[in-house]
Design a protein around this motif. Structure first.
Motif, PDB file in Angstrom:
ATOM      1  N   GLN A   1     -13.549  44.710 -20.081  1.00  0.00           N
ATOM      2  CA  GLN A   1     -12.094  44.795 -19.887  1.00  0.00           C
ATOM      3  C   GLN A   1     -11.581  46.211 -20.127  1.00  0.00           C
ATOM      4  OE1 GLN A   1     -10.179  42.251 -18.539  1.00  0.00           O
ATOM      5  NE2 GLN A   1      -8.834  44.016 -18.314  1.00  0.00           N
ATOM      6  N   GLU A   2     -12.120  46.843 -21.155  1.00  0.00           N
ATOM      7  CA  GLU A   2     -11.692  48.203 -21.493  1.00  0.00           C
ATOM      8  C   GLU A   2     -12.076  49.188 -20.391  1.00  0.00           C
ATOM      9  OE1 GLU A   2     -11.870  51.026 -25.403  1.00  0.00           O
ATOM     10  OE2 GLU A   2     -12.638  48.996 -25.645  1.00  0.00           O
ATOM     11  N   MET A   3     -13.275  49.041 -19.871  1.00  0.00           N
ATOM     12  CA  MET A   3     -13.715  49.918 -18.785  1.00  0.00           C
ATOM     13  C   MET A   3     -12.844  49.735 -17.545  1.00  0.00           C
ATOM     14  SD  MET A   3     -17.313  50.118 -16.701  1.00  0.00           S
ATOM     15  CE  MET A   3     -18.469  50.233 -18.035  1.00  0.00           C
ATOM     16  N   VAL A   4     -12.558  48.491 -17.219  1.00  0.00           N
ATOM     17  CA  VAL A   4     -11.751  48.176 -16.031  1.00  0.00           C
ATOM     18  C   VAL A   4     -10.328  48.723 -16.187  1.00  0.00           C
ATOM     19  CG1 VAL A   4     -10.727  46.253 -14.732  1.00  0.00           C
ATOM     20  CG2 VAL A   4     -13.129  46.164 -15.369  1.00  0.00           C
ATOM     21  N   ASP A   5      -9.789  48.669 -17.404  1.00  0.00           N
ATOM     22  CA  ASP A   5      -8.435  49.197 -17.657  1.00  0.00           C
ATOM     23  C   ASP A   5      -8.397  50.719 -17.547  1.00  0.00           C
ATOM     24  OD1 ASP A   5      -7.547  46.639 -18.106  1.00  0.00           O
ATOM     25  OD2 ASP A   5      -7.562  46.794 -20.298  1.00  0.00           O
ATOM     26  N   LYS A   6      -9.427  51.380 -18.063  1.00  0.00           N
ATOM     27  CA  LYS A   6      -9.418  52.848 -18.131  1.00  0.00           C
ATOM     28  C   LYS A   6      -9.778  53.513 -16.804  1.00  0.00           C
ATOM     29  CE  LYS A   6     -10.689  53.224 -23.048  1.00  0.00           C
ATOM     30  NZ  LYS A   6     -11.845  53.357 -23.953  1.00  0.00           N
ATOM     31  N   GLN A   7     -10.704  52.900 -16.083  1.00  0.00           N
ATOM     32  CA  GLN A   7     -11.273  53.542 -14.893  1.00  0.00           C
ATOM     33  C   GLN A   7     -10.219  54.073 -13.901  1.00  0.00           C
ATOM     34  OE1 GLN A   7     -11.666  51.998 -11.562  1.00  0.00           O
ATOM     35  NE2 GLN A   7     -12.923  53.640 -10.712  1.00  0.00           N
ATOM     36  N   PRO A   8      -9.174  53.277 -13.535  1.00  0.00           N
ATOM     37  CA  PRO A   8      -8.204  53.792 -12.564  1.00  0.00           C
ATOM     38  C   PRO A   8      -7.302  54.896 -13.107  1.00  0.00           C
ATOM     39  CG  PRO A   8      -7.814  51.436 -13.046  1.00  0.00           C
ATOM     40  CD  PRO A   8      -8.889  51.903 -13.963  1.00  0.00           C
ATOM     41  N   GLN A   9      -7.268  55.057 -14.427  1.00  0.00           N
ATOM     42  CA  GLN A   9      -6.369  56.050 -15.035  1.00  0.00           C
ATOM     43  C   GLN A   9      -7.027  57.427 -15.173  1.00  0.00           C
ATOM     44  OE1 GLN A   9      -4.034  54.598 -18.509  1.00  0.00           O
ATOM     45  NE2 GLN A   9      -5.335  52.781 -18.372  1.00  0.00           N
ATOM     46  N   LEU A  10      -8.287  57.514 -14.785  1.00  0.00           N
ATOM     47  CA  LEU A  10      -9.046  58.750 -15.021  1.00  0.00           C
ATOM     48  C   LEU A  10      -9.665  59.267 -13.726  1.00  0.00           C
ATOM     49  CD1 LEU A  10     -10.376  57.420 -18.349  1.00  0.00           C
ATOM     50  CD2 LEU A  10      -9.368  59.689 -18.162  1.00  0.00           C
TER      51      LEU A  10
END
Length: 226
Positions: free
Chosen positions: A52-61
């Protein structure tokens, strides 16, 4: 904070320089600002434990970040990371491998995977033993999984101050790696290519590099304790 992150990364990279070993920044629970500072310091490989954390962060970077799934992975979570994950370190069953293949196919991708070996003297770690590894590699279905590629092994040493024990555990993983690499050399399995050994974390990454690790997973030594 940013300059500190950069300094810590540079220090670790200097230590790893004599070895053919890549630094993966373990970014779980870290803020987007901290990840951005890591990226600015030149690191493209980010390791996350939770899907979940990876999926949340990926589009923001930035899009060129290479995301590594380093924590235990449940089959029902594979679909969320299949579109973009760079490498899955924690494959510990043939069932999981099949699921990764299925989701990779849906995304028209081949997903590189590491097989997680159980090398620690602790009950809490996941992973295959040597016999289970052999069974997985000899599974007749393996060659039909066209959308995964097994590229190496991963292992976690015991959480202990005993350097000799950690060293022994790292050596055992390296030996297993060399053994399967030699054994399977002549076999034509198009989806197996023995390249990587992922071992070593903040407490023991230098020892891991000395023992033949090709990638170390470091968090607190970059960011400080949580």
């Amino acid at each position: 904070m940013n300059s500190q992150i950069s300094e810590h990364i540079q220090f670790i990279l200097n230590q790893l320089a004599p070895f053919k070993c890549k630094l993966i920044a373990v970014t779980k629970t870290r803020s987007i600002a901290e990840l951005q500072a890591t990226y600015t310091a030149g690191i493209l490989d980010f390791g996350e434990n939770r899907v979940q954390e990876m999926v949340d962060k990926q589009p923001q970077l930035p899009a060129d970040i290479r995301w590594h799934q380093i924590g235990h992975l449940q089959t029902n979570k594979v679909k969320y990371i299949a579109p973009f994950v760079h490498l899955i370190h924690s494959v510990d069953s043939f069932k999981l491998l099949k699921e990764i293949n299925k989701e990779a196919l849906k995304n028209n991708r081949t997903i590189p995977c590491l097989l997680q070996m159980y090398i620690a003297q602790e009950e809490t770690k996941f992973g295959l033993d040597k016999q289970e590894l052999e069974e997985l590699l000899n599974n007749p279905e393996l060659s039909s999984l066209k959308n995964i590629q097994i590229v190496g092994l991963m292992g976690m040493a015991s959480f202990t101050e005993n350097t000799a024990q950690i060293k022994t555990e790292f050596q055992s993983l390296k030996n297993i790696f060399e053994e399967v690499k030699t054994q399977k050399k002549g076999e034509k399995a198009g989806n197996v290519d023995w390249q990587e050994i992922s071992m070593g974390m903040s407490g023991d990454y230098l020892l891991a590099a000395q023992e033949g690790s090709t990638m170390v997973r470091v968090g607190s030594k970059i960011y400080g304790a949580r």
